[in-house]
Design an enzyme around this catalytic site. Structure first.
Site, mmCIF file in Angstrom:
data_model
loop_
_atom_site.group_PDB
_atom_site.id
_atom_site.type_symbol
_atom_site.label_atom_id
_atom_site.label_comp_id
_atom_site.label_asym_id
_atom_site.label_seq_id
_atom_site.Cartn_x
_atom_site.Cartn_y
_atom_site.Cartn_z
ATOM 1 C CD1 TRP A 1 4.599 2.431 -7.413
ATOM 2 C CD2 TRP A 1 6.774 2.910 -7.215
ATOM 3 N NE1 TRP A 1 4.730 3.428 -6.473
ATOM 4 C CE2 TRP A 1 6.052 3.751 -6.334
ATOM 5 C CE3 TRP A 1 8.162 3.036 -7.269
ATOM 6 C CZ2 TRP A 1 6.667 4.683 -5.509
ATOM 7 C CZ3 TRP A 1 8.782 3.974 -6.449
ATOM 8 C CH2 TRP A 1 8.030 4.784 -5.573
ATOM 9 C CG ASN B 1 12.309 -4.889 -8.941
ATOM 10 O OD1 ASN B 1 12.396 -5.831 -8.171
ATOM 11 N ND2 ASN B 1 12.039 -3.684 -8.521
ATOM 12 N N GLY B 2 14.368 -2.200 -9.831
ATOM 13 C CA GLY B 2 15.468 -1.662 -9.043
ATOM 14 C C GLY B 2 15.813 -0.260 -9.521
ATOM 15 C CE LYS C 1 0.459 -5.725 0.876
ATOM 16 N NZ LYS C 1 -0.085 -4.894 1.949
HETATM 17 C C1 F6R Z 1 1.025 1.112 4.622
HETATM 18 C C2 F6R Z 1 1.929 0.111 4.087
HETATM 19 C C3 F6R Z 1 3.387 0.431 4.045
HETATM 20 C C4 F6R Z 1 4.212 -0.798 4.442
HETATM 21 C C5 F6R Z 1 5.699 -0.512 4.270
HETATM 22 C C6 F6R Z 1 6.567 -1.654 4.746
HETATM 23 O O1 F6R Z 1 -0.290 0.684 4.576
HETATM 24 O O2 F6R Z 1 1.525 -0.930 3.665
HETATM 25 O O3 F6R Z 1 3.706 1.518 4.843
HETATM 26 O O4 F6R Z 1 3.927 -1.128 5.758
HETATM 27 O O5 F6R Z 1 5.961 -0.249 2.930
HETATM 28 O O6 F6R Z 1 6.299 -2.812 4.035
HETATM 29 P P1 F6R Z 1 6.718 -4.222 4.550
HETATM 30 O O7 F6R Z 1 5.973 -4.511 5.788
HETATM 31 O O8 F6R Z 1 6.370 -5.160 3.440
HETATM 32 O O9 F6R Z 1 8.202 -4.165 4.809
#
Ligand code: F6R
Length: 604
Positions: A76, A102-103, A599
């Site tokens: 990414w 990664n980072g 994700k």
């Molecule tokens: C939107 C989405 C992101 C995550 C955010 C936090 O659909 O998926 O906004 O909610 O990146 O991610 P988590 O919950 O993994 O800390």
């Protein structure tokens, strides 16, 4: 973001690494690459500006030497456009050192400038490429690769999880972690290192989660880790891998899993009109003394946090405040006594949330987690917490996780209420039990949402409105439409609409409004909608079944079952998620992997 994997073992190494990278694709998928020792005795570096399947095609016909190091990466982009040149692995001038990372290396510019002055030639625009060149430079005065590697890491500022090999020692992979996650599976004659324990599930029972600052050399015989305090963890069976079953996309499948997700969140936690949360029981005495809560999260999890604020205040009587993790981590505020922090994260690896957690721990706050990914960094580093048990969420846009986070936050609020010796009204338990069926009835009507999406498919701007509990649901609906269908959408508190956004209203600018009955502000939102209607703005309303008035104001209405006010957003958000899904798919997009996103956001 980015996913890294490295393998040494008796199995065919390239397929193992490619399979691992496929499981890591949720962390980024704009390009990918591998480096390995090929059968002709050299190192082969293969990269593709594609997903892993594209890389796999390029690797057709190649195989790696058994028992030698293979490293791979799915990217990414942070520094440098997503193209082959910038894809990992990266190497030094002589082609001796190969590395995946990664980072973000924050001081790479000064390191790079210094190395260029010393004659190093860089070919990519990445921060990562500074690392192999730095090791190469160190090797001029230091013959021992490990020492040159350690000295290079000593100069880096930022975050990294990395895996590297030295062409001169094909049977070793050098690994290190600072800030970004890294986990190693070890067994006889086999080691696999990856960004996520899910990659190791089903293959390794014993794993080592590297701690910040720890490094290692993994190989078939005597892997070493330093400094030494590494604990072996058992990888438990919660790491299920998700399969697509009768749905065209994971996003739709995951929306349809919502009723089950609610049941799993409730399972074993509602006992004889009592809420039992094993994860919080161990800190119950501390929680009894808590007078305030800070809720900290990013993105969709932050919106769940906004709901949490309402739940904690209304159900538990605890003043609460929600913060974006990226803001709170740098906020200079006085430490508040008798306060606990709640960190919400689906992945448990979000860099800003993790950094905020570490700040909160330094300031000696009691830290609680609401996490879906079992064994993730946030789950391990919080003092106590409650798992969502929503199962893996594969689609990049969060859907079922939002619903399960909201559910867990309700349970936490009820648990905290009990700790104050306040009983929980019976009807709340009945309402919670009835929620999955209500969601099922909404899902049955999903084609109605599809036709609404088709009807408004030409529109490029949407306003999402909600009040009270439904304001976070409106924000979430707008975010889903932006990320899945690349359509501009703004979520607004309906009462704020007249303070600015109303200027945008026209016949081409539709409003999607959550105008449900039990909200306590139903009449107010009707007035807001009248204001929009009188300015020619099309209105799509999410309303309560049996509401006869709403169709006189809104051009389109989607009805949802009536529910207690604090449960309404869990129902109202489902049609909004479906609307984004159908909008995106009708426009022909891959909704599971929207452009520019990943994700798990493991960089700042
Ligand atoms: C939107 C989405 C992101 C995550 C955010 C936090 O659909 O998926 O906004 O909610 O990146 O991610 P988590 O919950 O993994 O800390």
């Amino acid at each position: 973001m980015c996913g890294i994997a490295g393998y040494i073992g008796y199995r065919k190494s390239l397929p193992v690494v490619l399979e691992s990278l496929k499981r890591l694709e949720y962390r980024g998928y704009d390009s990918a690459g591998v480096a390995f020792f090929d059968q002709n005795g050299g190192v082969r570096l293969v990269k593709a500006k594609s997903r892993i399947t594209g890389l796999e095609k390029k690797l057709n016909g190649f195989s790696a030497v058994e028992g030698s190091a293979v490293i791979g990466h799915t990217r990414w982009a942070t520094h440098g456009a997503p193209n082959e040149k910038n894809a990992h692995p990266h190497s030094d001038c002589s082609g001796r050192i190969f590395i995946v990372h990664n980072g973000i290396i924050e001081n790479y510019r000064s390191i790079k400038a210094d190395l260029i002055k010393r004659g190093h030639q860089f070919i990519s625009d990445t921060d990562t490429e500074a690392i192999p060149h730095l090791i190469e430079e160190n090797l001029k005065s230091e013959k021992n690769f490990k020492k040159a590697f350690d000295a290079a890491l000593g100069r880096l500022v930022g975050a990294y999880a990395l895996a590297a090999f030295d062409v001169l020692s094909p049977k070793n992979i050098y690994i290190a972690r600072l800030g970004s996650p890294l986990v190693v599976g070890l067994k006889k004659e086999e080691c696999l290192v990856a960004s996520d324990p899910g990659v190791l599930s089903g293959k390794f029972k014993k794993v080592i989660f590297l701690k910040d600052g720890q490094r290692g050399i993994i190989n078939l015989n005597n892997s070493v880790f330093y400094p030494k305090s590494l604990e072996i963890s058992r990888l438990d069976s919660d790491f299920k891998s998700a399969k697509l079953a009768n749905f065209p996309y994971f996003m739709l499948q995951e929306i349809f899993e919502s009723p089950e997700v609610i049941k799993s969140a409730l399972q074993g936690r509602l006992l004889k009109n009592n809420v039992k949360l094993g994860g919080l029981e161990q800190v119950a005495d501390k929680l009894k003394k808590i007078k305030r809560l800070k809720i900290i999260a990013c993105g969709t999890s932050y919106y769940a946090g906004l709901l949490g604020e309402c739940f904690f205040e209304e159900l538990a009587g605890l003043p609460s405040e929600v913060f974006l993790a990226s803001e709170w981590r740098y906020k200079k505020e006085p430490r508040e006594p008798q306060t606990a922090c709640v960190f919400i994260s689906q992945s448990g690896e979000t860099a800003d949330t993790l950094a905020a957690l570490r700040k909160a721990k330094k300031e000696k706050y009691l830290c609680l987690g609401v996490v879906n990914a079992v064994g993730s960094s946030i789950a391990r580093e919080t003092d106590a917490g409650v798992y969502n048990h929503a199962g893996p969420e594969i689609a990049v846009a969060s859907t079922k996780a939002f619903i399960s986070q909201a559910m867990v936050l309700i349970l936490m609020a009820l648990f905290l209420r009990q700790l104050k010796s306040k009983s929980i009204p019976n009807n709340i338990f009945e309402e919670l039990d009835g929620l999955p069926d209500k969601i099922k009835s909404i899902l049955k009507n999903h084609l109605r949402i599809k036709s609404l999406a088709r009807k408004h498919l030409k529109r490029r701007n949407f306003l999402f409105l909600g009040r009270g509990y439904n304001y976070p649901a409106a924000l979430e609906g707008a975010l889903k439409l932006k990320e899945i269908a690349y359509v501009h959408a703004e979520g607004y508190a309906a009462g704020e609409m007249k303070h600015g956004p109303i200027a945008l209203i026209s016949k081409n600018f539709p409003t999607i409004a959550i105008a449900v009955r039990n909200n306590g502000t139903y009449e107010k939102i009707l007035s807001n909608l009248e204001e929009i209607k009188s300015r020619g703005g099309p209105i799509i309303a999410v309303a309560t079944q049996g509401d006869k008035l709403i169709s006189k104001i809104a051009g389109d209405v989607f009805y949802i079952p009536a529910a207690n006010s604090f449960l309404e957003p869990l129902l109202a958000v489902v049609p909004l998620q479906l609307f984004a899904y159908y909008f995106g798919t009708l426009l022909g997009y891959d909704v599971d992997k929207p452009r520019n996103l990943a994700k798990s956001v493991t960089v700042e």
